[in-house]
Each structure stands twice: as structure tokens, then as C-alpha cells.
Design an enzyme around this catalytic site. Structure first.
Site, PDB file in Angstrom:
ATOM      1  N   TYR A 112     -23.720 -30.547 -40.474  1.00 47.32           N
ATOM      2  CA  TYR A 112     -22.888 -31.722 -40.770  1.00 47.32           C
ATOM      3  C   TYR A 112     -23.133 -32.173 -42.206  1.00 47.32           C
ATOM      4  O   TYR A 112     -22.208 -32.542 -42.935  1.00 47.32           O
ATOM      5  CB  TYR A 112     -23.208 -32.860 -39.802  1.00 47.32           C
ATOM      6  CG  TYR A 112     -22.313 -32.925 -38.578  1.00 47.32           C
ATOM      7  CD1 TYR A 112     -21.432 -33.978 -38.402  1.00 47.32           C
ATOM      8  CD2 TYR A 112     -22.367 -31.938 -37.588  1.00 47.32           C
ATOM      9  CE1 TYR A 112     -20.619 -34.049 -37.272  1.00 47.32           C
ATOM     10  CE2 TYR A 112     -21.557 -32.005 -36.461  1.00 47.32           C
ATOM     11  CZ  TYR A 112     -20.680 -33.061 -36.312  1.00 47.32           C
ATOM     12  OH  TYR A 112     -19.873 -33.120 -35.203  1.00 47.32           O
ATOM     13  N   SER A 133     -20.466 -23.466 -41.031  1.00 46.90           N
ATOM     14  CA  SER A 133     -20.521 -23.170 -39.595  1.00 46.90           C
ATOM     15  C   SER A 133     -19.714 -24.207 -38.828  1.00 46.90           C
ATOM     16  O   SER A 133     -19.588 -25.375 -39.234  1.00 46.90           O
ATOM     17  CB  SER A 133     -21.954 -23.144 -39.058  1.00 46.90           C
ATOM     18  OG  SER A 133     -21.975 -23.243 -37.642  1.00 46.90           O
TER      19      SER A 133
END
Length: 279
Positions: A159, A141
């Protein structure tokens, strides 16, 4: 990895959205499929859309290590090999980072990060042993590149998924493996991820907060204007063939990455890209 016909692909989160589009696209390439999801009805619907290739399905909660291990055992045992692994399952939980409960974070980490790590651990060693070309696609994403307001918990997991993807790629290169890695970073795509609560485990359900609901409303609007999942699947196949590590689905994100890097090097707080949550 240019030749996909006759090969085997595993796709998690295959009951809808990008996962379903990947399954359909791989089938069109002549690949056998192992499809996994927690949604039995959606998974059956995806399988029914595919013909001409072998398709297996498995109800799998990717946050559960034994479930992913079972998925791998079936894939290698019944299909003989795995050449493309798509760790695609993902969920969304919005809201300010200080309002996220332990249950919220456990759910996000379980699917978005542990789902990727479980997939890597159970599939990659056996893919290495095959000695053939292969590819791992982790659906990260764009939230794994740009942290926004009201999406902190989600961004943390994404992340981390990007870091896992980069480390995996470097580890594989270090040992001279034929396997390659892609970090797929879609922006707004017409999927049901904004309604992830429908698949949230009962033991991790908590009361919704106003900021969480506001974030969901924002995401609903962004996804409504987003691209079709089939476009993401096309970009993924191209990345596999061209051995691209990072795939950005939307124009402008490359410029936003440059601007973010410039801001960080100057010690400044980066501005999110257009369309992403802002302060």
C-alpha cells in the site's frame, strides 16, 4: 514514451520472475540494460539469456541506500543515461499481522518500500535533468490494492509503495516533467516470491510461525496457477507506451476495485477478490 530502441533500462530484482522477463522484453526492444539483484547466480543467468544489446549487472540490496546510489552511478556513468527505471525487487512474508516481528517488518519495508524510495531518490533527479522522455515502473502488486487475511505485513509495504508511486506521478506532473509513472499490480504470476526466505539477510532471520507457513502454502498454490512473467512484461511495455499509471494483470480486479470502493463508502469491510486470502 513510444520509442524504446536505443534507450536504457534499469531493472532491480532481475535474477528471476518478473524482473527477468522485463529484462528479456526490454532487450528485445533494443534497449541497453543495467540489471540488479542480490542473487549473483540468477543475475548471471538472466544476463546470459540476452544478446545483441549492452548488459551490465550489479549485485544490489535495494534496502541499502549506498548500494542503490552505486547502482545509479554505474548506470549513468557507463550507459550515459537512464530512460526506464523498474523498481521491481520485492519479497513476501505472510502470517497474521500481530505475529510479525520487528525483523519481519524491517525486511519487508526494506525491500518493498525503501527499495522503491531509494530508487526514486537516486535515479529520478538525474532522469529529470536529462530532459528526455522517461518512465518509472514500480512493481507494487495487487496486495497494494487489496489487503487480505494472513498477509498484513506484506500489504502494509505494498500500500505504501502504491502511495509513493501516485505521489511521484503527481510531483512530476506538477513540475511539467516528461517522466511518467506506472504502478504495476500483478496478481498470481509464476515467480519464486513465495520462497523469498532464501534471500533474507541473516541478521533478520527469525523462526517461522505456523500462520506464516500456511500463508506460504496458499501463495505457492496461487502462483502455480498464475500467468507467465512474460505476459506481465508485455503489459508493462504497453503501459510505458500508452502512459498508463495503473496496470492490473488479471481480469476481475477492476470489478473488485469498484466493489471495494462501494463497501468502504458504506462503512463496510471489503471482501477480498476471488483467490485472495479471506477471513
Amino acid at each position: 514514451m513510444r520509442e524504446l530502441s536505443g534507450r536504457v533500462a534499469v531493472v532491480t530484482g532481475a535474477a528471476s520472475g518478473i524482473g527477468r522477463a522485463l529484462a528479456v522484453r526490454f532487450a528485445a526492444e533494443g534497449m541497453s540494460l543495467m540489471l540488479a539483484d542480490v542473487d549473483p547466480r540468477g543475475l548471471s543467468q538472466t544476463a546470459a539469456m540476452i544478446s545483441g544489446v549492452k548488459v551490465l549487472t550489479q549485485i544490489t540490496d535495494v534496502s541499502d541506500a549506498p548500494a542503490v546510489q552505486h547502482l545509479a552511478h554505474r548506470a549513468f556513468g557507463e550507459l550515459g543515461a537512464v530512460h526506464v527505471l523498474c523498481n521491481n525487487a520485492g519479497v513476501f512474508q505472510g502470517g497474521r499481522i500481530w505475529t510479525r516481528t520487528e525483523e519481519d517488518v524491517a525486511w519487508l519495508l526494506g525491500v518493498n518500500l525503501w527499495g522503491v524510495l531509494h530508487g526514486i531518490r537516486e535515479f529520478v533527479p538525474r532522469m529529470i535533468e536529462q530532459g528526455t522522455e522517461g518512465h518509472i515502473v514500480n512493481t507494487v502488486s495487487v496486495a497494494g490494492l487489496f489487503a487480505g487475511a494472513n498477509t498484513g505485513g506484506h500489504a502494509v509495504t505494498k500500500y505504501a509503495a502504491l502511495a509513493a508511486s501516485q505521489s511521484l506521478a503527481l510531483d512530476l506532473a506538477q513540475i511539467g516533467s516528461k517522466l511518467r509513472v506506472t504502478a504495476l499490480c500483478p496478481g498470481g504470476v509464476r515467480t519464486g516470491i513465495s520462497r523469498s526466505e532464501r534471500v533474507r539477510p541473516a541478521d533478520l532471520v527469525v523462526a517461522r510461525t505456523r500462520d506464516d507457513l500456511t500463508s506460504q502454502e496458499w501463495l505457492d498454490g496461487m502462483l502455480e496457477k498464475g500467468m507467465e512473467p512474460a505476459e506481465v512484461a508485455d503489459a508493462t511495455v504497453e503501459a510505458i507506451r500508452q502512459e498508463h499509471f495503473l496496470v492490473l494483470t488479471h481480469p476481475g480486479y477492476d470489478d473488485s476495485l469498484r466493489e471495494q470502493t462501494t463497501a468502504l463508502l458504506a462503512g463496510l469491510l471489503p471482501e477480498p477478490p476471488d483467490g485472495e486470502p479471506r477471513p
